[in-house]
Scaffold this motif. Structure first.
Motif, PDB file in Angstrom:
ATOM      1  N   LYS A 163     -10.287   2.504   2.845  1.00 51.11           N
ATOM      2  CA  LYS A 163      -9.957   2.560   1.484  1.00 51.11           C
ATOM      3  C   LYS A 163      -8.313   2.299   1.189  1.00 51.11           C
ATOM      4  CE  LYS A 163     -14.098   3.320   0.267  1.00 51.11           C
ATOM      5  NZ  LYS A 163     -14.976   2.221  -0.640  1.00 51.11           N
ATOM      6  N   VAL A 164      -7.958   2.022   2.445  1.00 55.53           N
ATOM      7  CA  VAL A 164      -6.344   1.642   2.172  1.00 55.53           C
ATOM      8  C   VAL A 164      -5.902   0.337   1.901  1.00 55.53           C
ATOM      9  CG1 VAL A 164      -4.075   1.746   3.530  1.00 55.53           C
ATOM     10  CG2 VAL A 164      -5.803   3.488   4.039  1.00 55.53           C
ATOM     11  N   GLU A 165      -5.023   0.122   0.951  1.00 57.01           N
ATOM     12  CA  GLU A 165      -4.749  -1.243   0.213  1.00 57.01           C
ATOM     13  C   GLU A 165      -3.543  -1.738   0.948  1.00 57.01           C
ATOM     14  OE1 GLU A 165      -4.468  -1.056  -3.959  1.00 57.01           O
ATOM     15  OE2 GLU A 165      -6.780  -0.283  -4.187  1.00 57.01           O
ATOM     16  N   ILE A 166      -3.478  -3.171   1.257  1.00 54.11           N
ATOM     17  CA  ILE A 166      -2.207  -3.559   1.707  1.00 54.11           C
ATOM     18  C   ILE A 166      -0.833  -3.244   1.036  1.00 54.11           C
ATOM     19  CG2 ILE A 166      -1.213  -5.963   2.379  1.00 54.11           C
ATOM     20  CD1 ILE A 166      -3.450  -7.055   3.492  1.00 54.11           C
ATOM     21  N   ALA A 167       0.089  -2.985   1.788  1.00 49.13           N
ATOM     22  CA  ALA A 167       1.341  -2.672   1.091  1.00 49.13           C
ATOM     23  C   ALA A 167       1.240  -1.182   0.509  1.00 49.13           C
ATOM     24  CB  ALA A 167       1.653  -3.911   0.154  1.00 49.13           C
ATOM     25  N   GLN A 198     -10.594  -1.906  12.658  1.00 47.95           N
ATOM     26  CA  GLN A 198     -11.485  -2.074  11.320  1.00 47.95           C
ATOM     27  C   GLN A 198     -10.852  -3.274  10.475  1.00 47.95           C
ATOM     28  OE1 GLN A 198     -11.348   1.803   9.479  1.00 47.95           O
ATOM     29  NE2 GLN A 198     -13.630   2.328   9.784  1.00 47.95           N
ATOM     30  N   ASP A 199      -9.998  -3.296   9.979  1.00 45.93           N
ATOM     31  CA  ASP A 199      -9.134  -4.326   9.384  1.00 45.93           C
ATOM     32  C   ASP A 199      -7.908  -4.709   9.942  1.00 45.93           C
ATOM     33  OD1 ASP A 199      -8.415  -5.949   7.555  1.00 45.93           O
ATOM     34  OD2 ASP A 199      -9.414  -4.924   5.741  1.00 45.93           O
ATOM     35  N   MET A 200      -7.773  -5.470  10.652  1.00 46.86           N
ATOM     36  CA  MET A 200      -6.327  -6.017  11.582  1.00 46.86           C
ATOM     37  C   MET A 200      -5.596  -6.329  10.256  1.00 46.86           C
ATOM     38  SD  MET A 200      -6.022  -5.305  14.390  1.00 46.86           S
ATOM     39  CE  MET A 200      -6.908  -4.780  15.678  1.00 46.86           C
ATOM     40  N   ASP A 201      -5.901  -7.066   9.154  1.00 46.89           N
ATOM     41  CA  ASP A 201      -4.866  -7.322   8.036  1.00 46.89           C
ATOM     42  C   ASP A 201      -4.223  -6.018   7.399  1.00 46.89           C
ATOM     43  OD1 ASP A 201      -5.426  -9.920   8.193  1.00 46.89           O
ATOM     44  OD2 ASP A 201      -6.777 -10.060   6.593  1.00 46.89           O
ATOM     45  N   ILE A 202      -5.088  -5.033   7.347  1.00 50.16           N
ATOM     46  CA  ILE A 202      -4.274  -3.437   6.978  1.00 50.16           C
ATOM     47  C   ILE A 202      -3.375  -3.128   8.149  1.00 50.16           C
ATOM     48  CG2 ILE A 202      -4.886  -1.120   6.545  1.00 50.16           C
ATOM     49  CD1 ILE A 202      -5.359  -2.884   4.148  1.00 50.16           C
ATOM     50  N   THR A 203      -4.013  -2.904   9.227  1.00 57.26           N
ATOM     51  CA  THR A 203      -3.331  -2.467  10.591  1.00 57.26           C
ATOM     52  C   THR A 203      -1.958  -3.158  10.819  1.00 57.26           C
ATOM     53  OG1 THR A 203      -5.321  -1.603  11.693  1.00 57.26           O
ATOM     54  CG2 THR A 203      -3.237  -1.860  12.981  1.00 57.26           C
TER      55      THR A 203
END
Length: 236
Positions: free
Chosen positions: A79-83, A104-109
């Motif tokens: 549930k974390v959003e980018i930036a 889970q989500d490399m874009d977020i990490t």
């Protein structure tokens, strides 16, 4: 608010002023500390269960941090959003679970300025993942509390540092931490001696056991002992 020795060492790695996602926040003591002592303008206290979030909310109100800390039910970073935050903090979980959360989500990490991690197990696997996703461990610490050893680390994107200074060049770096070894960390030294003695006892106990399982176990322990000896050479 005072933290345990372990949690204090983790909190010390967080860059002051960063927005932080506290994954698996439990009672939110870490989140509250970051808001009050590390000047974090925004802390996202997250847990996948309602019980911990209810306790977290009660403590956030108790310490008057409602304007700085937001709670959110989330499975890892789901549930974390980018930036939204600068730092992901995960402490007190097994290494494999931490790897799962970060994967889970490399874009977020990979959008994070820093990852502050304190795996309870499989620390080498966590270090390997960080290297694989182009993050460098720039700080590590190790503490002993209540007879147990804990390792904590801060990793940042490779393109923000001189990557060659932090590469996991040798196997002992992956298992015991390049920063800890090169700084001759005293707690790691104590841990290595303890592990060496443990390995020698196991090898001695297995020396007359010719069963296949015992021979395989002995070979495994000898390999571990060889790695420990390599690590101890940093202290010479």
């Amino acid at each position: 608010m005072e933290l345990s020795k372990r949690l204090q060492a983790v909190a010390d790695l967080v860059t002051s002023g960063n927005r932080v996602a506290d994954v698996g926040c439990d009672h939110a003591y870490m989140s509250i500390y970051l808001a009050k002592r590390k000047s974090s303008p925004y802390v996202l206290a997250m847990d996948m269960n309602e019980g911990p979030l209810k306790r977290a909310n009660n403590n956030i109100i108790k310490y008057g941090c409602q304007d700085l800390i937001k709670t959110r039910r989330s499975n890892g970073l789901e549930k974390v959003e980018i930036a939204e935050v600068d730092t992901v903090l995960i402490a007190g979980m097994g290494g494999m679970l931490i790897v799962e959360i970060l994967s889970q989500d490399m874009d977020i990490t990979k959008s994070m300025k820093e990852l502050v991690l304190q795996p309870q197990s499989d620390i080498n696997i966590v270090r390997r993942l960080l290297a694989d996703i182009s993050y460098s461990i720039i700080e590590e610490n190790m503490v002993m509390e209540d007879g147990k050893y804990y390792v904590m680390m801060k990793a940042v994107p490779n393109n923000t540092v001189n990557e060659s200074s932090f590469e996991l060049t040798y196997k002992e770096h992956e298992y015991y931490g390049r920063m800890l070894l090169e700084s001759k960390h005293p707690v790691l030294k104590t841990f290595l001696y303890k592990e060496r003695n443990k390995c020698n006892r196991i090898i001695s106990n297995l020396k007359d056991n010719l069963k296949v399982e015992a021979l395989e176990r002995r070979k495994e322990i000898i390999q571990k002992l060889e790695l420990i000896e390599k690590a101890l050479k940093y202290y010479e």
